[in-house]
Motif scaffolding. Structure first.
Motif, PDB file in Angstrom:
ATOM      1  N   MET A 176       0.854  -1.052  -0.051  1.00  0.00           N
ATOM      2  CA  MET A 176      -0.252   0.117   0.085  1.00  0.00           C
ATOM      3  C   MET A 176       0.866   1.218  -0.077  1.00  0.00           C
ATOM      4  SD  MET A 176      -1.288   0.255   4.171  1.00  0.00           S
ATOM      5  CE  MET A 176      -1.956  -1.310   4.192  1.00  0.00           C
ATOM      6  N   SER A 177       0.232   2.407  -0.123  1.00  0.00           N
ATOM      7  CA  SER A 177       1.097   3.649  -0.079  1.00  0.00           C
ATOM      8  C   SER A 177       1.639   3.881   1.351  1.00  0.00           C
ATOM      9  CB  SER A 177       0.467   4.827  -0.849  1.00  0.00           C
ATOM     10  OG  SER A 177      -0.834   5.186  -0.068  1.00  0.00           O
ATOM     11  N   GLU A 222      -1.353   5.552   3.235  1.00  0.00           N
ATOM     12  CA  GLU A 222      -2.262   4.678   3.610  1.00  0.00           C
ATOM     13  C   GLU A 222      -1.746   3.802   4.833  1.00  0.00           C
ATOM     14  OE1 GLU A 222      -4.489   3.398  -0.778  1.00  0.00           O
ATOM     15  OE2 GLU A 222      -2.468   2.514  -0.110  1.00  0.00           O
ATOM     16  N   TYR A 223      -0.672   3.595   4.628  1.00  0.00           N
ATOM     17  CA  TYR A 223       0.056   2.927   5.871  1.00  0.00           C
ATOM     18  C   TYR A 223       0.051   3.898   7.226  1.00  0.00           C
ATOM     19  CZ  TYR A 223       3.119  -0.461   8.515  1.00  0.00           C
ATOM     20  OH  TYR A 223       3.377  -1.066   9.534  1.00  0.00           O
ATOM     21  N   LYS A 256      -2.154   6.151   7.940  1.00  0.00           N
ATOM     22  CA  LYS A 256      -3.452   6.269   8.180  1.00  0.00           C
ATOM     23  C   LYS A 256      -3.759   5.044   8.850  1.00  0.00           C
ATOM     24  CE  LYS A 256      -7.889   7.574   6.428  1.00  0.00           C
ATOM     25  NZ  LYS A 256      -8.866   8.053   5.486  1.00  0.00           N
ATOM     26  N   ALA A 257      -3.469   3.894   8.716  1.00  0.00           N
ATOM     27  CA  ALA A 257      -4.025   2.651   9.013  1.00  0.00           C
ATOM     28  C   ALA A 257      -3.312   2.168  10.560  1.00  0.00           C
ATOM     29  CB  ALA A 257      -3.923   1.657   7.941  1.00  0.00           C
ATOM     30  N   LYS A 277       0.429  13.337  -1.003  1.00  0.00           N
ATOM     31  CA  LYS A 277       1.443  12.304  -0.993  1.00  0.00           C
ATOM     32  C   LYS A 277       2.087  12.183   0.054  1.00  0.00           C
ATOM     33  CE  LYS A 277       1.222  11.723  -6.175  1.00  0.00           C
ATOM     34  NZ  LYS A 277       1.982  11.747  -7.382  1.00  0.00           N
ATOM     35  N   PRO A 297       2.306  12.455   4.061  1.00  0.00           N
ATOM     36  CA  PRO A 297       1.431  12.417   5.133  1.00  0.00           C
ATOM     37  C   PRO A 297       1.931  13.403   6.195  1.00  0.00           C
ATOM     38  CG  PRO A 297       2.334  10.460   4.795  1.00  0.00           C
ATOM     39  CD  PRO A 297       3.031  11.164   3.571  1.00  0.00           C
TER      40      PRO A 297
END
Length: 177
Positions: free
Chosen positions: A43-44, A47-48, A50-51, A118, A120
């Protein structure tokens, strides 16, 4: 060149762009740690983040960094890589660390032209807020970045000059070993 050259510097400082140019000129592999991380997690990085959050990302980043032990070539690190855990000590012990230095204003100009979503750490910052954030982070990270073996003013250094700096450093360093 039997030890890697680790490129460090703030996001947007040109680690990937200059890393590819330097690797090509030296005829060695180019490795981008961010790309290795994305391949590993599927994953980007945003995304990582955020998760799983920044702490989990920094642990993963350190693991990927240490997997580079013994590899030759030019290795681009993430902007925060040297600033967590004992990462800068590890980088200094396992290769040559080259800092691509920029002023906050030049980074602000470069990052303002890119897609901040792009990245974070930059989400939600624009204009003067972005500049203030960059100034603050650069000040926090300076003690880490400034420990690099080689410092290069990225804006005012050509590829030919960078190659000479790297070669001179390695010749001087090899004589000491």
């Amino acid at each position: 060149m039997d030890r890697p050259i680790f490129l460090v510097g703030f996001m947007g400082s040109g680690k990937t762009t200059w890393g590819k140019k330097l690797a090509s000129a030296l005829e060695v592999p180019f490795i981008d740690m961010d790309h290795l991380i994305v391949e590993k997690i599927g994953m980007s990085i945003p995304e990582y983040f955020k998760a799983h959050g920044e702490d989990a990302f920094r642990e993963l980043e350190q693991a990927v960094m240490k997997e580079q032990e013994g590899r030759a070539g030019i290795i681009s690190t993430g902007g925060g890589t040297p600033c967590f855990f004992d990462n800068m000590d590890w980088l200094l012990d396992h290769g040559t660390v080259l800092y691509l230095n920029h002023s906050a204003k030049s980074l602000w100009k470069r990052l303002s032209q890119s897609d901040v979503n792009k990245r974070p750490a930059l989400k939600g910052f624009t204009g003067e807020q972005l500049l203030a954030f960059i100034e603050e982070k650069l000040q926090e990270r300076a003690p880490y970045y400034n420990r690099a073996h080689i410092h290069v003013d990225q804006i005012n250094t050509s590829l030919a000059e960078l190659l000479n700096i790297v070669k001179d450093y390695h010749q001087t360093h090899e004589k000491k070993d």
